[in-house]
Design a protein around this motif. Structure first.
Motif, mmCIF file in Angstrom:
data_model
loop_
_atom_site.group_PDB
_atom_site.id
_atom_site.type_symbol
_atom_site.label_atom_id
_atom_site.label_comp_id
_atom_site.label_asym_id
_atom_site.label_seq_id
_atom_site.Cartn_x
_atom_site.Cartn_y
_atom_site.Cartn_z
ATOM 1 N N MET A 105 40.576 47.529 39.094
ATOM 2 C CA MET A 105 41.631 46.537 39.696
ATOM 3 C C MET A 105 40.528 44.882 39.858
ATOM 4 O O MET A 105 41.342 44.174 39.862
ATOM 5 C CB MET A 105 41.593 46.966 41.172
ATOM 6 C CG MET A 105 42.399 48.570 41.374
ATOM 7 S SD MET A 105 41.848 48.822 42.535
ATOM 8 C CE MET A 105 43.741 48.229 43.607
ATOM 9 N N PHE A 106 39.357 44.970 40.200
ATOM 10 C CA PHE A 106 39.573 43.579 40.412
ATOM 11 C C PHE A 106 38.953 42.884 39.362
ATOM 12 O O PHE A 106 39.135 41.667 39.380
ATOM 13 C CB PHE A 106 37.845 43.809 41.400
ATOM 14 C CG PHE A 106 36.987 42.426 41.370
ATOM 15 C CD1 PHE A 106 37.223 42.384 42.726
ATOM 16 C CD2 PHE A 106 36.034 41.920 40.865
ATOM 17 C CE1 PHE A 106 36.043 40.805 42.851
ATOM 18 C CE2 PHE A 106 35.740 40.839 41.085
ATOM 19 C CZ PHE A 106 35.332 40.628 42.423
ATOM 20 N N SER A 107 39.253 43.237 38.640
ATOM 21 C CA SER A 107 39.197 42.833 36.962
ATOM 22 C C SER A 107 40.466 41.928 36.753
ATOM 23 O O SER A 107 40.463 40.966 36.080
ATOM 24 C CB SER A 107 38.569 43.828 35.649
ATOM 25 O OG SER A 107 39.720 44.345 35.448
ATOM 26 N N TYR A 108 41.805 42.461 37.439
ATOM 27 C CA TYR A 108 42.761 41.802 37.281
ATOM 28 C C TYR A 108 42.346 40.421 38.590
ATOM 29 O O TYR A 108 43.046 39.970 37.721
ATOM 30 C CB TYR A 108 43.407 43.084 37.933
ATOM 31 C CG TYR A 108 43.847 44.009 36.684
ATOM 32 C CD1 TYR A 108 45.245 43.167 35.709
ATOM 33 C CD2 TYR A 108 43.404 44.674 36.771
ATOM 34 C CE1 TYR A 108 45.216 44.523 34.279
ATOM 35 C CE2 TYR A 108 43.978 46.544 35.413
ATOM 36 C CZ TYR A 108 44.700 45.645 34.845
ATOM 37 O OH TYR A 108 45.240 45.845 33.789
ATOM 38 N N LEU A 109 42.181 40.701 39.785
ATOM 39 C CA LEU A 109 41.445 39.914 40.369
ATOM 40 C C LEU A 109 41.077 38.630 39.969
ATOM 41 O O LEU A 109 41.031 37.777 39.981
ATOM 42 C CB LEU A 109 41.075 40.133 41.944
ATOM 43 C CG LEU A 109 42.163 40.826 42.375
ATOM 44 C CD1 LEU A 109 41.617 40.981 43.776
ATOM 45 C CD2 LEU A 109 43.668 40.804 42.428
ATOM 46 N N GLU A 110 39.813 38.887 38.524
ATOM 47 C CA GLU A 110 39.348 38.465 38.182
ATOM 48 C C GLU A 110 39.950 36.997 37.342
ATOM 49 O O GLU A 110 39.538 35.964 37.342
ATOM 50 C CB GLU A 110 37.779 38.647 37.915
ATOM 51 C CG GLU A 110 36.292 38.980 38.448
ATOM 52 C CD GLU A 110 35.167 39.745 38.129
ATOM 53 O OE1 GLU A 110 33.875 38.921 37.904
ATOM 54 O OE2 GLU A 110 35.733 40.391 37.461
ATOM 55 N N SER A 111 40.543 37.925 36.555
ATOM 56 C CA SER A 111 41.516 37.003 35.478
ATOM 57 C C SER A 111 42.200 36.056 36.081
ATOM 58 O O SER A 111 42.550 35.081 35.540
ATOM 59 C CB SER A 111 42.603 38.262 34.730
ATOM 60 O OG SER A 111 43.440 38.260 36.067
ATOM 61 N N TYR A 114 46.874 37.381 39.206
ATOM 62 C CA TYR A 114 47.167 38.120 40.225
ATOM 63 C C TYR A 114 46.216 37.671 41.392
ATOM 64 O O TYR A 114 45.210 37.165 41.244
ATOM 65 C CB TYR A 114 47.399 39.870 39.734
ATOM 66 C CG TYR A 114 47.869 39.527 39.311
ATOM 67 C CD1 TYR A 114 49.372 39.484 38.649
ATOM 68 C CD2 TYR A 114 46.987 39.820 37.636
ATOM 69 C CE1 TYR A 114 49.801 39.786 37.100
ATOM 70 C CE2 TYR A 114 48.093 40.917 36.267
ATOM 71 C CZ TYR A 114 49.064 40.663 36.938
ATOM 72 O OH TYR A 114 49.234 41.067 35.194
ATOM 73 N N ASP A 115 46.994 37.950 42.554
ATOM 74 C CA ASP A 115 46.333 38.160 44.070
ATOM 75 C C ASP A 115 46.326 38.924 44.660
ATOM 76 O O ASP A 115 45.342 38.893 45.582
ATOM 77 C CB ASP A 115 47.422 37.525 44.862
ATOM 78 C CG ASP A 115 47.667 35.499 44.282
ATOM 79 O OD1 ASP A 115 46.415 34.729 44.000
ATOM 80 O OD2 ASP A 115 48.846 34.996 44.254
ATOM 81 N N SER A 116 46.407 40.051 44.082
ATOM 82 C CA SER A 116 47.322 41.294 44.302
ATOM 83 C C SER A 116 46.926 42.478 43.502
ATOM 84 O O SER A 116 47.784 42.144 42.720
ATOM 85 C CB SER A 116 48.027 41.384 45.743
ATOM 86 O OG SER A 116 47.971 43.001 46.167
ATOM 87 N N VAL A 117 46.173 43.640 43.571
ATOM 88 C CA VAL A 117 46.445 44.978 42.525
ATOM 89 C C VAL A 117 47.236 45.963 43.324
ATOM 90 O O VAL A 117 45.434 46.281 44.538
ATOM 91 C CB VAL A 117 45.139 45.245 41.882
ATOM 92 C CG1 VAL A 117 44.747 46.438 41.109
ATOM 93 C CG2 VAL A 117 44.549 43.470 40.734
ATOM 94 N N ALA A 118 47.563 46.359 43.418
ATOM 95 C CA ALA A 118 48.157 47.832 44.349
ATOM 96 C C ALA A 118 48.182 49.225 43.504
ATOM 97 O O ALA A 118 48.656 48.405 42.351
ATOM 98 C CB ALA A 118 49.752 47.248 44.628
ATOM 99 N N TYR A 190 49.940 42.738 40.081
ATOM 100 C CA TYR A 190 49.696 43.746 39.345
ATOM 101 C C TYR A 190 49.836 45.629 39.861
ATOM 102 O O TYR A 190 49.436 45.579 40.895
ATOM 103 C CB TYR A 190 48.576 43.481 38.777
ATOM 104 C CG TYR A 190 48.466 44.320 37.343
ATOM 105 C CD1 TYR A 190 49.256 44.090 36.546
ATOM 106 C CD2 TYR A 190 47.700 45.749 37.518
ATOM 107 C CE1 TYR A 190 49.825 45.276 35.146
ATOM 108 C CE2 TYR A 190 47.815 46.710 36.391
ATOM 109 C CZ TYR A 190 48.527 46.425 35.208
ATOM 110 O OH TYR A 190 48.042 47.421 34.572
ATOM 111 N N TRP A 191 50.655 45.778 39.656
ATOM 112 C CA TRP A 191 51.248 47.327 39.648
ATOM 113 C C TRP A 191 50.231 48.612 38.626
ATOM 114 O O TRP A 191 50.807 48.096 37.540
ATOM 115 C CB TRP A 191 52.228 48.329 39.319
ATOM 116 C CG TRP A 191 53.496 47.635 41.186
ATOM 117 C CD1 TRP A 191 54.000 46.273 41.387
ATOM 118 C CD2 TRP A 191 53.391 47.660 42.092
ATOM 119 N NE1 TRP A 191 54.029 45.747 41.826
ATOM 120 C CE2 TRP A 191 53.974 46.551 43.272
ATOM 121 C CE3 TRP A 191 52.538 48.299 43.043
ATOM 122 C CZ2 TRP A 191 53.751 46.989 44.816
ATOM 123 C CZ3 TRP A 191 52.670 49.104 44.322
ATOM 124 C CH2 TRP A 191 53.265 48.067 45.442
#
Length: 314
Positions: A105-111, A114-118, A190-191
């Motif tokens: 989940m954190f990898s998507y924020l690092e990219s 996205y601001d949130s991964v749900a 991102y879901w």
């Protein structure tokens, strides 16, 4: 820093399992500092004692203990108001929100995309069929009548940037429905799909009736459609009654007194009376929400904590 908000209510059986899993995740993500913020929501078992023991041996563990059970929504709100991290995650203590997903989940924020991964469950394996059926109906209904998008199978488990957490903390409404609030504040989300996971130990605190009440609260909090339906129903039955009066007058003029029909009359009166009571009940739900808001009672009261500068009443 990554802050984890973990509401707890009678979770003495799952806390040791969860803590071990969190330590494993923190070790794998050693480049980041962690804060484990547990919110004891008026537990009646040894949950608070275990949290004190963990806090005494691990500086990453912080806890807020409510003076009584205020509910999960209040616990999450307390977390948003008292976290320190640059990133904030919300997760349950029963291990149905797998901590090992935090790394992905954190990898998507690092990219930066996205601001949130749900998270959302792609299956409801292990869940009672009746609960699954009503859950699917709820998601379809609320997405049709509400102004926010609530994804089917959405969990409260999500990782977000601090700006989003601050926005949620700024929403000080008493009647909170987080699934709707997450959608209302916006931000790029991102879901993350995953298979349903059963509780690690203990029993769920959410009975069917509690979930039903929670879903109705969500509909009332984020939609005015029920009020519109009540108004339209009133107009429809008023028009229907006018047609019935015209029919009775014409029949009286042509045929004279009709044959007495009290059974049918009683059925009609009862039916229309039921519709009226139903509409009054809908309006009463909204009025009750307004009543709770204008009283300005605190969302929670913290009786003890190991955190500094904690907001004990909010």
């Amino acid at each position: 820093m990554i802050s984890l908000i973990i509401p707890c209510y009678n979770e003495e059986q799952t806390l040791p399992i969860l803590y071990t899993a969190l330590c494993q995740v923190a070790e794998e993500m050693s480049a980041h500092e962690f804060e484990f913020l547990f919110i004891n929501d008026g537990s009646k078992d040894r949950t608070l004692e275990l949290l004190k023991e963990l806090a005494g041996t691990d500086s990453r563990v912080a806890y807020l203990s409510f003076s009584r059970n205020f509910g999960k929504e209040a616990a999450m709100y307390a977390g948003f108001c008292n976290v320190r991290g640059d990133y904030v995650a919300v997760m349950d203590a029963d291990m149905q929100d797998p901590p090992e997903l935090l790394k992905d989940m954190f990898s998507y924020l690092e990219s930066g995309a996205y601001d949130s991964v749900a998270t959302r469950r792609v299956s409801r394996k292990g869940e009672p069929p009746i609960r699954s059926l009503f859950a699917r109906i709820f998601y379809k209904v609320i997405n049709c009548i509400a102004d926010v998008d609530v994804v089917d199978g959405a969990r409260d488990f999500r990782l977000m940037k601090r700006e989003m957490a601050d926005a949620l903390a700024a929403m000080g409404e008493y009647n909170r429905f987080s699934k709707g609030m997450f959608g209302w504040v916006g931000y790029r989300t991102y879901w993350y799909p995953y298979e349903n996971v059963e509780r690690a130990a203990g029993e769920t605190k959410w009975s069917f009736w509690k979930l039903l009440k929670y879903s109705l609260d969500g509909i009332v909090s984020f939609s005015q459609v029920p009020l519109s339906l009540a108004s339209y129903s009133g107009l429809f039955f008023t028009f229907l009654s006018f047609l019935a009066i015209c029919f009775i007058v014409v029949r009286k003029c042509i045929y004279g007194d009709p044959v007495p029909g009290w059974p049918s009359l009683a059925c009609i009166v009862t039916f229309i009376g039921g519709i009226q009571l139903f509409c009054m009940g809908i309006m009463g739900q909204y009025l009750a929400k307004v009543y709770m808001e204008v009283k300005k009672r605190p969302h929670y009261i913290i009786s003890e904590s190991n955190k500094e500068d904690v907001r004990k009443v909010q």
